[in-house]
Design a protein around this motif. Sequence first.
Motif, PDB file in Angstrom:
ATOM      1  N   SER A 112      10.935  37.043  11.633  1.00 12.41           N
ATOM      2  CA  SER A 112      12.299  37.802  10.759  1.00 12.41           C
ATOM      3  C   SER A 112      12.629  37.730  10.318  1.00 12.41           C
ATOM      4  N   ALA A 113      14.071  36.442  11.200  1.00 14.70           N
ATOM      5  CA  ALA A 113      15.288  35.586  10.432  1.00 14.70           C
ATOM      6  C   ALA A 113      14.840  35.210   9.667  1.00 14.70           C
ATOM      7  N   LEU A 114      14.087  34.349   9.715  1.00 15.69           N
ATOM      8  CA  LEU A 114      13.766  33.084   9.254  1.00 15.69           C
ATOM      9  C   LEU A 114      13.047  34.069   7.473  1.00 15.69           C
ATOM     10  N   SER A 115      12.290  34.875   7.941  1.00 17.34           N
ATOM     11  CA  SER A 115      12.225  34.975   6.345  1.00 17.34           C
ATOM     12  C   SER A 115      13.482  35.888   5.861  1.00 17.34           C
ATOM     13  N   LEU A 116      13.700  36.758   6.623  1.00 17.35           N
ATOM     14  CA  LEU A 116      15.323  36.440   5.152  1.00 17.35           C
ATOM     15  C   LEU A 116      16.681  35.997   5.122  1.00 17.35           C
ATOM     16  N   PHE A 117      15.685  34.228   5.504  1.00 20.23           N
ATOM     17  CA  PHE A 117      16.848  33.613   5.709  1.00 20.23           C
ATOM     18  C   PHE A 117      16.361  33.089   3.941  1.00 20.23           C
ATOM     19  N   SER A 118      14.699  32.940   4.416  1.00 23.35           N
ATOM     20  CA  SER A 118      14.346  32.608   2.381  1.00 23.35           C
ATOM     21  C   SER A 118      14.582  33.572   1.721  1.00 23.35           C
ATOM     22  N   GLU A 119      14.471  34.497   1.636  1.00 25.45           N
ATOM     23  CA  GLU A 119      14.525  35.472   0.702  1.00 25.45           C
ATOM     24  C   GLU A 119      16.027  35.530  -0.111  1.00 25.45           C
ATOM     25  N   LEU A 120      17.080  35.331   0.977  1.00 31.57           N
ATOM     26  CA  LEU A 120      18.431  34.755   0.933  1.00 31.57           C
ATOM     27  C   LEU A 120      18.722  33.769   0.589  1.00 31.57           C
ATOM     28  N   ARG A 121      17.660  32.625  -0.016  1.00 30.05           N
ATOM     29  CA  ARG A 121      18.620  31.469   0.126  1.00 30.05           C
ATOM     30  C   ARG A 121      19.526  30.941  -1.197  1.00 30.05           C
ATOM     31  N   TRP A 122      19.385  31.670  -2.300  1.00 33.53           N
ATOM     32  CA  TRP A 122      20.709  31.867  -2.922  1.00 33.53           C
ATOM     33  C   TRP A 122      21.958  32.187  -2.120  1.00 33.53           C
ATOM     34  N   LEU A 126      22.425  31.361  11.490  1.00 34.51           N
ATOM     35  CA  LEU A 126      21.850  31.062  12.609  1.00 34.51           C
ATOM     36  C   LEU A 126      21.081  31.812  13.272  1.00 34.51           C
ATOM     37  N   VAL A 127      20.360  31.742  13.920  1.00 34.53           N
ATOM     38  CA  VAL A 127      19.194  32.807  14.701  1.00 34.53           C
ATOM     39  C   VAL A 127      19.568  32.816  15.870  1.00 34.53           C
ATOM     40  N   GLU A 128      19.648  34.354  16.910  1.00 35.51           N
ATOM     41  CA  GLU A 128      20.170  34.356  18.445  1.00 35.51           C
ATOM     42  C   GLU A 128      18.795  33.853  18.940  1.00 35.51           C
ATOM     43  N   ASP A 129      18.770  32.295  19.648  1.00 31.84           N
ATOM     44  CA  ASP A 129      17.772  32.667  20.409  1.00 31.84           C
ATOM     45  C   ASP A 129      17.682  33.188  22.207  1.00 31.84           C
ATOM     46  N   THR A 130      17.099  34.393  22.174  1.00 31.73           N
ATOM     47  CA  THR A 130      17.578  34.508  23.431  1.00 31.73           C
ATOM     48  C   THR A 130      16.905  34.125  25.245  1.00 31.73           C
ATOM     49  N   GLU A 131      15.390  33.005  24.361  1.00 35.01           N
ATOM     50  CA  GLU A 131      15.139  32.727  26.013  1.00 35.01           C
ATOM     51  C   GLU A 131      16.126  31.785  26.158  1.00 35.01           C
ATOM     52  N   HIS A 132      17.311  30.869  25.179  1.00 39.42           N
ATOM     53  CA  HIS A 132      17.499  30.295  25.501  1.00 39.42           C
ATOM     54  C   HIS A 132      19.223  30.478  25.891  1.00 39.42           C
ATOM     55  N   THR A 133      19.733  31.161  25.576  1.00 38.86           N
ATOM     56  CA  THR A 133      20.881  32.114  24.945  1.00 38.86           C
ATOM     57  C   THR A 133      21.769  31.371  24.385  1.00 38.86           C
ATOM     58  N   VAL A 134      21.380  30.657  23.067  1.00 42.27           N
ATOM     59  CA  VAL A 134      22.343  29.772  22.524  1.00 42.27           C
ATOM     60  C   VAL A 134      21.438  30.604  20.703  1.00 42.27           C
ATOM     61  N   TYR A 135      22.245  30.144  19.972  1.00 44.15           N
ATOM     62  CA  TYR A 135      21.835  30.541  18.606  1.00 44.15           C
ATOM     63  C   TYR A 135      21.242  28.646  17.708  1.00 44.15           C
ATOM     64  N   LEU A 136      20.622  29.442  17.387  1.00 46.19           N
ATOM     65  CA  LEU A 136      19.434  28.321  16.574  1.00 46.19           C
ATOM     66  C   LEU A 136      20.145  27.692  14.961  1.00 46.19           C
ATOM     67  N   THR A 137      19.960  26.439  14.366  1.00 46.69           N
ATOM     68  CA  THR A 137      20.107  26.628  13.373  1.00 46.69           C
ATOM     69  C   THR A 137      19.122  26.836  12.449  1.00 46.69           C
ATOM     70  N   ARG A 138      19.339  27.556  11.316  1.00 46.75           N
ATOM     71  CA  ARG A 138      18.579  27.508  10.681  1.00 46.75           C
ATOM     72  C   ARG A 138      17.320  26.872  10.362  1.00 46.75           C
ATOM     73  N   GLU A 139      17.909  25.508  10.122  1.00 51.72           N
ATOM     74  CA  GLU A 139      16.895  24.116  10.265  1.00 51.72           C
ATOM     75  C   GLU A 139      16.054  24.040  10.947  1.00 51.72           C
ATOM     76  N   LEU A 140      16.868  23.671  12.459  1.00 52.75           N
ATOM     77  CA  LEU A 140      15.588  23.902  13.527  1.00 52.75           C
ATOM     78  C   LEU A 140      15.227  24.907  13.977  1.00 52.75           C
ATOM     79  N   ALA A 141      15.243  26.512  13.421  1.00 51.74           N
ATOM     80  CA  ALA A 141      14.312  27.568  13.531  1.00 51.74           C
ATOM     81  C   ALA A 141      13.212  27.026  12.959  1.00 51.74           C
ATOM     82  N   GLY A 142      13.269  26.436  11.724  1.00 47.96           N
ATOM     83  CA  GLY A 142      12.521  26.383  11.131  1.00 47.96           C
ATOM     84  C   GLY A 142      11.409  25.674  11.440  1.00 47.96           C
ATOM     85  N   LYS A 143      11.983  23.747  12.159  1.00 49.68           N
ATOM     86  CA  LYS A 143      10.937  23.059  12.902  1.00 49.68           C
ATOM     87  C   LYS A 143      10.823  23.787  14.251  1.00 49.68           C
TER      88      LYS A 143
END
Length: 139
Positions: free
Chosen positions: A48-58, A68-85
Amino acid sequence: MQAVCIAKPGVNLFQTLTDSETSRHILRFYRPEDIKYGIRVNVSAVSSALSLFSELRWYLLRYTTAALVEDTEHTVYLTRELAGKVYEERSVQLGETWEHAFRIAVTEDGKSCKVPLGVDTPAGTVLSFTVWGTERECP
């Protein structure tokens, strides 16, 4: 789970997004929260976060320094690029630790910078995120 967008210095990201009819339309199903350094949006999943970022890209390219996207499993934030990968391309798998970890510090004057783990944040830091990113993004 949260998606966080850190604004460039001097930009009121919440106001900028609500002033635009296009971004208001994109955000109509979300409730972005205005925070001093940008916006925070509660999302149900990383996709959902990646979809929102994609729509708000400009808007993200023009008005933000980081998304950034919160990764609750690892208790860190992921960059948009890493979250996409990890979640879209499935070309990377996260472990218990991550080689390209750093912090993003936001200072009182609205500037943000990447700081390697183990290095003190700049004077005047009001907020710091522990972030996992790609090798290219690591300071």
